[in-house]
Enzyme design. Structure first.
Site, PDB file in Angstrom:
ATOM      1  CG  ASN A  95     -24.741   9.187  27.952  1.00 38.66           C
ATOM      2  OD1 ASN A  95     -24.507   9.460  26.783  1.00 38.66           O
ATOM      3  ND2 ASN A  95     -24.342   9.944  28.965  1.00 38.66           N
ATOM      4  CG  HIS A 125     -26.779 -18.204  21.979  1.00 39.44           C
ATOM      5  ND1 HIS A 125     -27.686 -18.207  20.950  1.00 39.44           N
ATOM      6  CD2 HIS A 125     -26.361 -16.920  22.120  1.00 39.44           C
ATOM      7  CE1 HIS A 125     -27.824 -16.992  20.468  1.00 39.44           C
ATOM      8  NE2 HIS A 125     -27.030 -16.186  21.162  1.00 39.44           N
TER       9      HIS A 125
END
Length: 211
Positions: A95, A125
């Site tokens: 969707n 990170h």
């Protein structure tokens, strides 16, 4: 830096490091060019092709992903980093608002459903700000098994595998592997219970039988 580590950094491209799960530099020119190619295709897919033009949309998805298995539907807008690292099985439905950060390979099985605003994030990170400032990052693959349903707003974090047939409840943040055949919910996502024949039989009152 140890000699072996130095050789590894010299011999591998940033793209190879990224796919290997090693620290890499995402602003490398080759990686930046790959991301720009992806953005250009997504701009055409998300804003320049009408929903009824299924042939044009299929062509763009094929260009983005490299192949297009049978029965694929991805509602716009759709976002990803590279496209080429996403591997989708047959009869996949996503969707609106799906985001897949495919810095590592993403494997999605057959008959998988994504509700609105699902996010699969392979990239991570460093925790230390000095390393973040130096632009290092790492990525780990994500695997979604056959017949999985991710409900609205589910976020799947790097390195996670979700087993076949499982359902992840709306708004869940999946930080660890989820086994097959269960309902799992929450932040962090935890197994609630197994999926059983009783979950199939609730549709029997409507005269619907499957399997």
């Amino acid at each position: 830096i140890r000699p072996r580590q130095t050789a590894w950094r010299i011999l591998m491209s940033e793209h190879e490091k990224m796919l290997a799960g090693a620290p890499h530099q995402p602003y490398d020119a080759a990686l930046a060019a790959m991301r720009q190619r992806c953005r250009d295709i997504l701009w055409r897919y998300n804003t320049q092709t009408p929903p009824h033009d299924t042939a044009a949309r299929a062509a763009l998805l094929t260009e983005l992903l490299g192949e297009l298995p049978e029965g694929i539907h991805i509602s716009a807008p759709f976002y990803c980093d590279y496209g080429r690292h996403i591997h989708i099985g047959k009869h996949f439905y996503s969707n609106v608002g799906c985001t897949i950060l495919d810095c590592a390979p993403v494997h999605i099985g057959d008959n998988v459903l994504f509700a609105p605003h699902v996010g699969l994030y392979t990239v991570n990170h460093p925790l230390h700000p000095d390393l973040r400032r130096a632009a290092w990052e790492q990525a780990r693959p994500i695997t979604i098994g056959d017949d999985v349903w991710l409900c609205s707003g589910v976020i799947v974090l790097p390195g996670v595998t979700i087993g076949a047939g499982s359902v992840i409840g709306a708004g869940s943040v999946v930080a660890k592997d989820i086994p097959a055949g269960v309902i799992a919910v929450g932040n962090p996502c935890r197994v609630l219970r197994a999926i059983s024949d009783a979950d199939r039989e609730q549709y029997a009152t409507w005269g619907i039988r499957a399997g």
